[in-house]
Design a protein around this motif. Structure first.
Motif, PDB file in Angstrom:
ATOM      1  N   UNK A  98       0.976   8.170   4.987  1.00 49.13           N
ATOM      2  CA  UNK A  98       0.894   7.149   3.943  1.00 49.13           C
ATOM      3  C   UNK A  98       1.198   5.777   4.535  1.00 49.13           C
ATOM      4  N   UNK A  99       0.164   4.971   4.706  1.00 47.99           N
ATOM      5  CA  UNK A  99       0.332   3.643   5.288  1.00 47.99           C
ATOM      6  C   UNK A  99       1.045   2.740   4.289  1.00 47.99           C
ATOM      7  N   UNK A 100       1.986   1.960   4.811  1.00 48.94           N
ATOM      8  CA  UNK A 100       2.670   0.988   3.956  1.00 48.94           C
ATOM      9  C   UNK A 100       2.009  -0.387   4.081  1.00 48.94           C
ATOM     10  N   UNK A 101       1.956  -0.930   5.290  1.00 49.53           N
ATOM     11  CA  UNK A 101       1.421  -2.274   5.467  1.00 49.53           C
ATOM     12  C   UNK A 101       0.801  -2.439   6.842  1.00 49.53           C
ATOM     13  N   UNK A 102      -0.095  -3.409   6.926  1.00 49.12           N
ATOM     14  CA  UNK A 102      -0.740  -3.795   8.190  1.00 49.12           C
ATOM     15  C   UNK A 102      -0.540  -5.296   8.390  1.00 49.12           C
ATOM     16  N   UNK A 128       0.829  -1.208   0.000  1.00 48.98           N
ATOM     17  CA  UNK A 128       0.000   0.000   0.000  1.00 48.98           C
ATOM     18  C   UNK A 128       0.865   1.260   0.000  1.00 48.98           C
ATOM     19  N   UNK A 129       2.175   1.067  -0.208  1.00 49.64           N
ATOM     20  CA  UNK A 129       3.075   2.212  -0.223  1.00 49.64           C
ATOM     21  C   UNK A 129       2.641   3.203  -1.309  1.00 49.64           C
ATOM     22  N   UNK A 130       2.689   4.454  -0.978  1.00 52.82           N
ATOM     23  CA  UNK A 130       2.352   5.532  -1.924  1.00 52.82           C
ATOM     24  C   UNK A 130       0.938   5.404  -2.482  1.00 52.82           C
ATOM     25  N   UNK A 131       0.074   4.777  -1.727  1.00 53.18           N
ATOM     26  CA  UNK A 131      -1.342   4.793  -2.059  1.00 53.18           C
ATOM     27  C   UNK A 131      -2.051   5.502  -0.920  1.00 53.18           C
ATOM     28  N   UNK A 132      -2.798   6.543  -1.129  1.00 54.74           N
ATOM     29  CA  UNK A 132      -3.229   7.066  -2.424  1.00 54.74           C
ATOM     30  C   UNK A 132      -2.178   8.000  -3.036  1.00 54.74           C
ATOM     31  N   UNK A 133      -1.620   7.601  -4.151  1.00 45.62           N
ATOM     32  CA  UNK A 133      -0.525   8.373  -4.717  1.00 45.62           C
ATOM     33  C   UNK A 133      -0.847   9.842  -4.974  1.00 45.62           C
ATOM     34  N   UNK A 188      -6.556  -2.526   4.829  1.00 44.84           N
ATOM     35  CA  UNK A 188      -6.941  -3.766   5.479  1.00 44.84           C
ATOM     36  C   UNK A 188      -6.090  -4.878   4.903  1.00 44.84           C
ATOM     37  N   UNK A 189      -6.588  -5.516   3.847  1.00 43.25           N
ATOM     38  CA  UNK A 189      -5.808  -6.545   3.155  1.00 43.25           C
ATOM     39  C   UNK A 189      -4.718  -5.893   2.310  1.00 43.25           C
ATOM     40  N   UNK A 190      -3.570  -6.529   2.215  1.00 39.52           N
ATOM     41  CA  UNK A 190      -2.519  -5.972   1.361  1.00 39.52           C
ATOM     42  C   UNK A 190      -2.945  -5.956  -0.104  1.00 39.52           C
ATOM     43  N   UNK A 191      -2.629  -4.878  -0.776  1.00 42.06           N
ATOM     44  CA  UNK A 191      -2.728  -4.772  -2.233  1.00 42.06           C
ATOM     45  C   UNK A 191      -4.144  -4.600  -2.785  1.00 42.06           C
ATOM     46  N   UNK A 245       5.013 -13.645   5.640  1.00 45.98           N
ATOM     47  CA  UNK A 245       4.114 -14.177   4.618  1.00 45.98           C
ATOM     48  C   UNK A 245       4.348 -13.548   3.237  1.00 45.98           C
ATOM     49  N   UNK A 246       4.434 -14.371   2.184  1.00 47.02           N
ATOM     50  CA  UNK A 246       4.580 -13.855   0.809  1.00 47.02           C
ATOM     51  C   UNK A 246       3.223 -13.429   0.252  1.00 47.02           C
ATOM     52  N   UNK A 247       2.725 -12.298   0.752  1.00 53.32           N
ATOM     53  CA  UNK A 247       1.316 -11.970   0.535  1.00 53.32           C
ATOM     54  C   UNK A 247       0.964 -11.678  -0.927  1.00 53.32           C
TER      55      UNK A 247
END
Lengths: 214, 220
Positions: free
Chosen positions: A47-51, A30-35, B62-65, B171-173
């Motif tokens: 800017x959140x990267x990951x959870x 999620x890096x650079x989202x929302x760009x 929430x979920x990645x990507x 984890x390789x998400x």
């Protein structure tokens, strides 16, 4: 085997190109989202990267990292902004997708200009957790940390970007775009029994900046 | 399509319930001093005391990507909520993105000896009336659509942690996500692409076994 990898890579490349056509610069996860909202110093802290969320013994651990894609530098510190609110939402009780608990995280300086972190509503803490950044803080049956860390994400982002710019397949599973880069992380750990319900537990994170206009 | 998905989600959709956790509470101080409202600081730090409503939303994860790869209107998606997700405010975007991806990629997966799942709306899963890609199960009782809509990271603590049951640092998400949205899981397990792998299979440095788990920052 190489053929298989290449053809799989080609398949994924096509997907990436299709997404590019959809108009997004996609920095996974999620890096650079929302760009469009990220504009350097103002946007990066929010800017959140990951959870991440997992069970660790009898505890649950939540990790929220942000302000990623930071190369190491001399005398480097984490990214802290008094005007940003980080929220870790937990829906545990009734699967209604509304938070049963919302951990609020804020940063502020003390009289000596040193950054501190405050976490409100951490299950099991019994009150606010406050203290200096870059240290493990303990209160009640909860622990918290905020500070500069290795970016835990791994992904061939460079291959993706190279592929977009050159039109040449560049995926490489031995290349980790996030290797050697830092991010700022908020980590909390507390007993599973302190969660606001029996679960399954749904987690999501948000950031907000004080005032209007993002 | 929308109606079919809505019917499925309605089973688990919201029943009115008051949000909590963000209101001001009063906490006794450990030294027996005067109870102090949350907000402000007992440790000399100048934290804002503004309520959450005083902040303007910037990002949501929430979920990645999912938001990065499948959402088309990024700002609206980031401004949204899991409740809005469950109301299918963004489901059309996600389905359109995924359908377009399958149209572009399925031949390639087939050429690689893999069996893609079907996004064809005329080829629904019988039980759920959803395209098979969305209805197929990653684990017993856990469908792909339930992982993506609403966009939350779900953890069942009665089962082993590991994406998509929560998310471990290791984890390789991305490979797993690509696997479960592109491939027929009745033919290929969810770890098939991670086993190739497509992306790097592990972090560049080791994680810590103890809190705070993330590795120390890189230095010059």
């Amino acid at each position: 085997m190489m053929d298989r990898r290449t053809r799989l890579g080609g398949a994924l490349l096509a997907g990436v190109l299709a997404l590019g056509a959809a108009g997004a610069v996609a920095y996974a996860s999620d890096h650079l989202d929302p760009s469009p909202r990220v504009d350097g110093a103002h946007g990066l802290p929010a800017d959140i990267a990951d959870l991440y969320a997992w069970k660790q013994g009898d505890d649950v651990v939540l990790v929220l990292d942000y302000a990623g894609l930071v190369q190491p530098a001399a005398n480097q510190s984490g990214t802290y902004d008094r005007d940003v609110l980080y929220t870790l939402n937990i829906d545990s009780a009734d699967a209604d997708f509304e938070p049963d608990a919302s951990i609020q995280v804020r940063f502020g300086k003390d009289g000596n200009g040193q950054w501190g972190v405050q976490l409100l509503n951490v299950p099991g803490a019994g009150g606010p957790i406050e203290g200096a950044v870059e240290q493990t803080l303990t209160k009640g049956s909860a622990k918290a940390f905020a500070g500069l860390r290795d970016d835990p994400f791994f992904f061939d982002e460079q291959g993706y970007l190279d592929t977009l710019s050159t039109g040449t397949l560049s995926f490489d599973s031995t290349r980790d775009f996030f290797a050697g880069q830092n991010t700022t992380a908020i980590v909390v750990e507390f007993p599973v029994s302190a969660l606001p319900g029996a679960g399954p537990h749904r987690f999501w994170a948000t950031t907000g900046r004080i005032g209007t206009g993002g | 399509m929308r109606n079919a998905l809505h019917l499925t989600l309605a089973v688990c959709a919201a029943v009115a319930m008051a949000a909590c956790g963000s209101s001001t509470t009063v906490t006794p101080q450990p030294d027996g001093g005067t109870p102090q409202p949350d907000g402000g600081s007992v440790a000399g730090f100048d934290f804002r005391t503004d309520a959450p409503g005083a902040y303007t939303r910037f990002d949501r994860v929430g979920m990645p990507a999912v938001s990065t790869v499948l959402a088309m209107d990024k700002d609206a998606y980031n401004d949204g909520t899991p409740t809005a997700d469950a109301n299918l405010d963004f489901a059309g975007q996600l389905i359109t993105s995924l359908t377009n991806l399958h149209a572009a990629l399925d031949d390639d997966f087939t050429g690689a000896g893999l069996t893609p799942c079907s996004m064809d709306p005329s080829d629904p899963n019988d039980a759920m009336s959803l395209p098979k890609c969305l209805a197929q199960e990653v684990a017993p009782g856990v469908s792909v659509v339930s992982l993506v809509v609403p966009d939350t990271l779900t953890l069942d603590t009665s089962k082993a942690s590991g994406f998509p049951n929560g998310r471990l640092l290791t984890d390789p998400v991305i490979d797993v996500t690509l696997n479960v949205i592109f491939l027929d899981l009745s033919v290929h397990g969810p770890g098939t692409l991670a086993g190739v792998p497509i992306n790097p299979p592990a972090n560049d440095v080791a994680f810590l076994s103890a809190f705070p788990y993330l590795a120390p920052p890189h230095t010059l």
